[in-house]
Design an enzyme around this catalytic site. Structure first.
Site, PDB file in Angstrom:
ATOM      1  N   LYS A  11      44.634 -34.645   4.214  1.00 16.83           N
ATOM      2  CA  LYS A  11      45.110 -34.585   5.637  1.00 16.83           C
ATOM      3  C   LYS A  11      45.723 -32.972   5.825  1.00 16.83           C
ATOM      4  O   LYS A  11      46.019 -32.485   4.847  1.00 16.83           O
ATOM      5  CB  LYS A  11      46.243 -35.684   5.954  1.00 16.83           C
ATOM      6  CG  LYS A  11      47.406 -35.293   4.798  1.00 16.83           C
ATOM      7  CD  LYS A  11      48.489 -34.660   5.228  1.00 16.83           C
ATOM      8  CE  LYS A  11      48.960 -33.562   4.468  1.00 16.83           C
ATOM      9  NZ  LYS A  11      50.074 -33.664   3.307  1.00 16.83           N
ATOM     10  N   SER A 138      37.749 -35.547  -6.774  1.00 14.11           N
ATOM     11  CA  SER A 138      38.252 -35.383  -5.387  1.00 14.11           C
ATOM     12  C   SER A 138      37.553 -33.939  -4.823  1.00 14.11           C
ATOM     13  O   SER A 138      37.377 -32.840  -5.829  1.00 14.11           O
ATOM     14  CB  SER A 138      39.671 -35.169  -5.366  1.00 14.11           C
ATOM     15  OG  SER A 138      40.174 -35.031  -4.139  1.00 14.11           O
ATOM     16  N   GLY A 143      47.770 -30.966  -5.614  1.00 10.60           N
ATOM     17  CA  GLY A 143      48.934 -30.221  -5.445  1.00 10.60           C
ATOM     18  C   GLY A 143      48.920 -29.010  -4.654  1.00 10.60           C
ATOM     19  O   GLY A 143      49.500 -27.805  -4.828  1.00 10.60           O
ATOM     20  N   LEU A 146      47.382 -30.436   0.934  1.00  2.25           N
ATOM     21  CA  LEU A 146      46.473 -31.332   1.458  1.00  2.25           C
ATOM     22  C   LEU A 146      46.365 -33.086   1.302  1.00  2.25           C
ATOM     23  O   LEU A 146      45.328 -33.652   1.607  1.00  2.25           O
ATOM     24  CB  LEU A 146      45.157 -30.745   1.455  1.00  2.25           C
ATOM     25  CG  LEU A 146      44.877 -29.492   1.798  1.00  2.25           C
ATOM     26  CD1 LEU A 146      43.376 -28.690   1.778  1.00  2.25           C
ATOM     27  CD2 LEU A 146      45.158 -29.016   3.476  1.00  2.25           C
ATOM     28  N   ASP A 208      51.544 -39.306   4.891  1.00  2.00           N
ATOM     29  CA  ASP A 208      50.201 -38.811   4.020  1.00  2.00           C
ATOM     30  C   ASP A 208      49.426 -40.053   3.681  1.00  2.00           C
ATOM     31  O   ASP A 208      48.229 -40.176   3.917  1.00  2.00           O
ATOM     32  CB  ASP A 208      50.800 -38.210   2.767  1.00  2.00           C
ATOM     33  CG  ASP A 208      51.260 -36.889   2.912  1.00  2.00           C
ATOM     34  OD1 ASP A 208      51.468 -36.475   4.225  1.00  2.00           O
ATOM     35  OD2 ASP A 208      51.475 -36.132   2.089  1.00  2.00           O
TER      36      ASP A 208
HETATM   37  N1  ATP Z   1      42.125 -35.914  -8.136  1.00  2.00           N
HETATM   38  C1  ATP Z   1      43.390 -36.149  -8.818  1.00  2.00           C
HETATM   39  N2  ATP Z   1      43.349 -36.233 -10.243  1.00  2.00           N
HETATM   40  C2  ATP Z   1      44.205 -36.698 -10.984  1.00  2.00           C
HETATM   41  N3  ATP Z   1      45.547 -36.407 -10.293  1.00  2.00           N
HETATM   42  C3  ATP Z   1      45.675 -36.345  -9.123  1.00  2.00           C
HETATM   43  C4  ATP Z   1      44.532 -36.181  -8.173  1.00  2.00           C
HETATM   44  N4  ATP Z   1      45.066 -35.984  -6.966  1.00  2.00           N
HETATM   45  C5  ATP Z   1      46.401 -36.098  -6.900  1.00  2.00           C
HETATM   46  N5  ATP Z   1      46.999 -36.245  -8.424  1.00  2.00           N
HETATM   47  C6  ATP Z   1      48.193 -36.527  -8.714  1.00  2.00           C
HETATM   48  O1  ATP Z   1      48.975 -36.018  -7.437  1.00  2.00           O
HETATM   49  C7  ATP Z   1      49.924 -35.076  -7.742  1.00  2.00           C
HETATM   50  C8  ATP Z   1      49.856 -33.922  -6.622  1.00  2.00           C
HETATM   51  O2  ATP Z   1      50.517 -34.244  -5.639  1.00  2.00           O
HETATM   52  P1  ATP Z   1      51.576 -33.421  -4.786  1.00  2.00           P
HETATM   53  O3  ATP Z   1      52.268 -34.470  -3.748  1.00  2.00           O
HETATM   54  O4  ATP Z   1      52.429 -32.574  -5.509  1.00  2.00           O
HETATM   55  O5  ATP Z   1      50.581 -32.650  -3.782  1.00  2.00           O
HETATM   56  P2  ATP Z   1      49.784 -32.888  -2.878  1.00  2.00           P
HETATM   57  O6  ATP Z   1      49.508 -34.306  -2.477  1.00  2.00           O
HETATM   58  O7  ATP Z   1      48.378 -32.278  -2.942  1.00  2.00           O
HETATM   59  O8  ATP Z   1      50.259 -31.855  -1.477  1.00  2.00           O
HETATM   60  P3  ATP Z   1      51.335 -32.530  -0.343  1.00  2.00           P
HETATM   61  O9  ATP Z   1      51.961 -33.750  -0.734  1.00  2.00           O
HETATM   62  O10 ATP Z   1      51.979 -31.446   0.092  1.00  2.00           O
HETATM   63  O11 ATP Z   1      50.298 -32.897   0.821  1.00  2.00           O
HETATM   64  C9  ATP Z   1      49.117 -34.357  -9.113  1.00  2.00           C
HETATM   65  O12 ATP Z   1      50.205 -33.554  -9.870  1.00  2.00           O
HETATM   66  C10 ATP Z   1      48.538 -35.451  -9.706  1.00  2.00           C
HETATM   67  O13 ATP Z   1      49.743 -36.056 -10.552  1.00  2.00           O
HETATM   68  C1  MEV Z   2      56.761 -32.499   2.641  1.00  2.28           C
HETATM   69  C2  MEV Z   2      56.319 -34.295   3.257  1.00  2.28           C
HETATM   70  O1  MEV Z   2      56.886 -34.120   4.656  1.00  2.28           O
HETATM   71  C3  MEV Z   2      54.884 -33.907   3.387  1.00  2.28           C
HETATM   72  C4  MEV Z   2      53.922 -33.859   2.136  1.00  2.28           C
HETATM   73  O2  MEV Z   2      52.497 -33.736   2.833  1.00  2.28           O
HETATM   74  C5  MEV Z   2      56.609 -35.181   2.412  1.00  2.28           C
HETATM   75  C6  MEV Z   2      56.521 -36.658   3.097  1.00  2.28           C
HETATM   76  O3  MEV Z   2      56.700 -36.651   4.295  1.00  2.28           O
HETATM   77  O4  MEV Z   2      56.048 -37.594   2.391  1.00  2.28           O
HETATM   78 MG    MG Z   3      51.455 -35.266  -2.033  1.00  2.00          MG
END
Ligand code: ATP
Ligand code: MEV
Ligand code: MG
Length: 388
Positions: A11, A138, A143, A146, A208
């Site tokens: 997203k 994916s 991290g 997105l 999310d």
């Molecule tokens: N394809 C994947 N394989 C393994 N672990 C994953 C995968 N996708 C996400 N993760 C887990 O999710 C964590 C990342 O989540 P995080 O919420 O920090 O970042 P994001 O979801 O990409 O960004 P945001 O929450 O800001 O949208 C990774 O550290 C891991 O633990």
């Molecule tokens: C930073 C945040 O607002 C969005 C992360 O994609 C956390 C959340 O709403 O869960």
């Molecule tokens: Mg996240």
């Protein structure tokens, strides 16, 4: 039952990240980059043992496997309750942490512990300690803002719930057609995915996992959301700064700032709420000619710029994000961070009338800093299924 595949999108957040954790409205949309979970149940092992639970995390090149007997010993026989998602208790979290300590995860991949804990929790809560194998891969940068964690939890919850027989998916047989599930079933997936997000994020708002499950563009506030009828296409350039960050730590940092400066931060959050409300009504307003479309895009850009300023107030911008903002501003384009910030991805609004040449020049200049740019389709489908 054979193999099942579930894919869930990432997203972008157009307005309202972080403030949404504290009750503000936010606007998010699904993008056409997916996390795919493939799953099948395995028979108990031939030697009469109980078999194992395996997860192959393709993006990391790591495979993890736990004998079912060890899972049962560590986590107990899980209560039946697949239709009533419940949060992970602190005892269960501690038991999973102990199990994962024995895995000797490399230091540079320690961030995986959150995802693996979410996997173990979702697996054993939905299927108990039965043997099975999941493969996760994916298109999303992990991290980077997105929503990779939500797409991970939604696609896994979807695949596990289908295997448990708790939801029934209309899936094409050919492996290329994607089918869906009913709204109540989607809601069940969404609630389980939220429990997984809580393990990874600490205090997620739920935006999310909601947008990854249901797709489209949504306005989200205090756990409730409405679909937005997006009357004109919204085009975004995404820049991945490749600066690693962690949503859990960034969300905790904003909460700490809120407790240090409650009045000032309450005003910031309330201003973000107004921005999200205005942005969602602009998205839904119809613009029929070029002049109206340009006016609409200018308003969206201004609101995104204001939101970025408030994200700076919350302490979640980063030098790399500021570099992208300054670069795009040279070409009169507006950008804001998306997701938790602290690095990760930046959105740049691409006006309908922007020439291809300017877009190419902007992209080249951004990439000259070592960042990576790509374009996505905004507002597409949520969770979908197909047979393996
Ligand atoms: N394809 C994947 N394989 C393994 N672990 C994953 C995968 N996708 C996400 N993760 C887990 O999710 C964590 C990342 O989540 P995080 O919420 O920090 O970042 P994001 O979801 O990409 O960004 P945001 O929450 O800001 O949208 C990774 O550290 C891991 O633990
Ligand atoms: C930073 C945040 O607002 C969005 C992360 O994609 C956390 C959340 O709403 O869960
Ligand atoms: Mg996240």
């Amino acid at each position: 039952m054979g193999e099942f595949r579930a894919r869930a999108p990432g997203k972008i957040i157009l307005a309202g990240e972080h403030a949404v954790v504290h009750g503000s409205a936010a606007v998010a949309a699904a993008i056409d980059l997916y996390t795919l979970s493939t799953f099948h149940l395995l028979p108990a092992s031939e030697d009469g043992g109980a078999g194992a639970v395996e997860v192959d995390l393709r993006d990391t090149g790591l495979v993890f496997s736990w004998p079912c007997s060890r899972l049962r010993e560590a986590l107990g026989d899980r209560p039946a309750g697949v239709n009533a998602p419940r949060p992970c208790s602190s005892d269960e979290l501690a038991a999973m942490a102990k199990l994962l300590e024995q895995e000797e995860i490399p230091e540079d991949k320690i961030w995986l512990v959150g995802g693996l804990s979410a996997f173990l929790y979702l697996y054993t809560s939905i299927l108990g300690c039965r043997p099975g194998k999941a493969v996760v891969k994916s298109d999303l940068p992990v991290g980077a803002g997105l929503g990779s964690s939500a797409a991970f939890c939604v696609s896994l919850s979807g695949a596990l719930l289908v295997a448990a027989g708790a939801v029934s998916a209309q899936a094409g047989n050919g492996g290329t057609e994607w089918g869906s599930i009913g709204r109540d079933d989607l809601e069940l997936v969404n609630q389980w995915a939220f429990q997984g997000e809580k393990i990874i994020h600490g205090k997620p708002s739920g935006i999310d996992n909601a947008v990854s499950t249901f797709g489209s563009m949504i306005k989200f506030k205090k756990g409730e959301f409405t679909n937005l009828r997006c009357t004109n296409p919204v085009k975004m350039l995404i820049t991945d700064t490749r600066v690693g960050r962690n949503t859990k730590a960034l969300v905790a940092g904003v909460s700490e700032r809120l407790s240090r400066h409650p009045d000032a931060m309450a005003s910031v959050i309330s201003a973000v709420n107004s921005i999200s409300e205005e942005l969602s009504s602009i998205v839904e307003s119809a613009a029929e000619d070029e002049v109206a479309i340009t006016t609409k895009e200018e308003k969206l850009a201004e609101l995104m710029q204001m939101n970025q300023g408030l994200l700076q107030c919350m302490g979640v911008s980063h030098r790399s994000i500021e570099t992208v903002l300054q670069t795009t501003l040279k070409y009169n384009l507006v950008s804001k961070l998306t997701g938790a910030g602290g690095g990760g991805c930046v959105l740049t609004l691409i006006p309908t009338l922007l020439s291809k040449l300017v877009l190419e020049k902007t992209t080249a200049e951004i990439e000259s800093h070592g960042f990576r740019c790509f374009q996505v389709e905004v507002g597409g489908r949520g969770l979908q299924f197909c047979r393996g």
